[in-house]
Design an enzyme around this catalytic site. Sequence first.
Site, PDB file in Angstrom:
ATOM      1  N   GLN A  99       0.036  -5.447  -5.446  1.00  0.00           N
ATOM      2  CA  GLN A  99       1.428  -5.079  -5.203  1.00  0.00           C
ATOM      3  C   GLN A  99       2.221  -6.272  -4.681  1.00  0.00           C
ATOM      4  O   GLN A  99       3.436  -6.196  -4.558  1.00  0.00           O
ATOM      5  CB  GLN A  99       1.482  -3.943  -4.168  1.00  0.00           C
ATOM      6  CG  GLN A  99       0.802  -2.660  -4.611  1.00  0.00           C
ATOM      7  CD  GLN A  99       0.639  -1.686  -3.468  1.00  0.00           C
ATOM      8  OE1 GLN A  99      -0.270  -1.787  -2.657  1.00  0.00           O
ATOM      9  NE2 GLN A  99       1.539  -0.718  -3.389  1.00  0.00           N
ATOM     10  N   HIS A 117       4.153  -5.415  -9.216  1.00  0.00           N
ATOM     11  CA  HIS A 117       5.514  -5.457  -8.654  1.00  0.00           C
ATOM     12  C   HIS A 117       6.228  -6.765  -8.974  1.00  0.00           C
ATOM     13  O   HIS A 117       7.207  -7.126  -8.326  1.00  0.00           O
ATOM     14  CB  HIS A 117       5.482  -5.227  -7.144  1.00  0.00           C
ATOM     15  CG  HIS A 117       5.149  -3.811  -6.764  1.00  0.00           C
ATOM     16  ND1 HIS A 117       4.804  -3.439  -5.484  1.00  0.00           N
ATOM     17  CD2 HIS A 117       5.106  -2.680  -7.507  1.00  0.00           C
ATOM     18  CE1 HIS A 117       4.574  -2.133  -5.457  1.00  0.00           C
ATOM     19  NE2 HIS A 117       4.743  -1.653  -6.667  1.00  0.00           N
ATOM     20  N   SER A 191      -1.447   0.429   2.621  1.00  0.00           N
ATOM     21  CA  SER A 191      -1.386   1.730   3.279  1.00  0.00           C
ATOM     22  C   SER A 191      -1.344   2.869   2.269  1.00  0.00           C
ATOM     23  O   SER A 191      -1.353   4.042   2.649  1.00  0.00           O
ATOM     24  CB  SER A 191      -0.157   1.803   4.191  1.00  0.00           C
ATOM     25  OG  SER A 191       1.021   1.533   3.450  1.00  0.00           O
TER      26      SER A 191
END
Length: 240
Positions: A99, A117, A191
């Site tokens: 990411q 991303h 997370s």
Amino acid sequence: MSAVELAALIRERQPCVVLTGAGVSTESGIPDFRSESGIWAEVDPFEVASIQAFRRDPERVWGFYRDRIHLLREAEPNAAHHALAELERRGLVEAVVTQNIDTLHSRAGSREVIEVHGSIRSAECLRCLWSEPAEAVLAQLEERPSPLCPQCDDVLKPGVVLFGELLPPGSMERATDLARMAGLVLVIGSSLEVWPVAGLPLEARAFAIVNRGATALDDRALLKIDAAAGETLAAVVDAL
């Protein structure tokens, strides 16, 4: 013992695909986003990092990304990045899905990196689809508040996925295919709050997590290690 356990999982549950988030780069001096001291605690992402903000006020968005690009380009890969590159060289990691936009996995030597991303390597023109290298973009930003496309003179957009944008064509499909064929997805420094990427571990036969703090999928992981990524992965390499 946790690193030894993780090393055993990587060895036994091949192929292994790695999914990384901001937590893998904090040891390189790059702040994360969602912790109490993270970037979004200081600034509203929808004001500086959304496609709506870019269309409304591209100069403000570029003011944020200009400083961020300089920070990311000055950062160096840490022990976690180097450990993952070493595991790939040994044939124990199939690919890294990240990411992160900082390019540190590639700079550490990982070859199969899917940047879901986007990255800071370039900026792009939404009108004519021109891609401008970061060096040229930064040179323009020394002279003006936002860079212009050399082909059509429209304002360039940072080459990252902004809030409200779709992921780069093909990247999520490739990441999903990798997760589905994986014996183990190893989540590092995420997370698991940003979808659809957060759902990738659920596509695999099994997954393990190395992350400071809780994630949404801790109770479904084969193994959860709450520790620094660099120290943990360096120990995994030693155990293998």
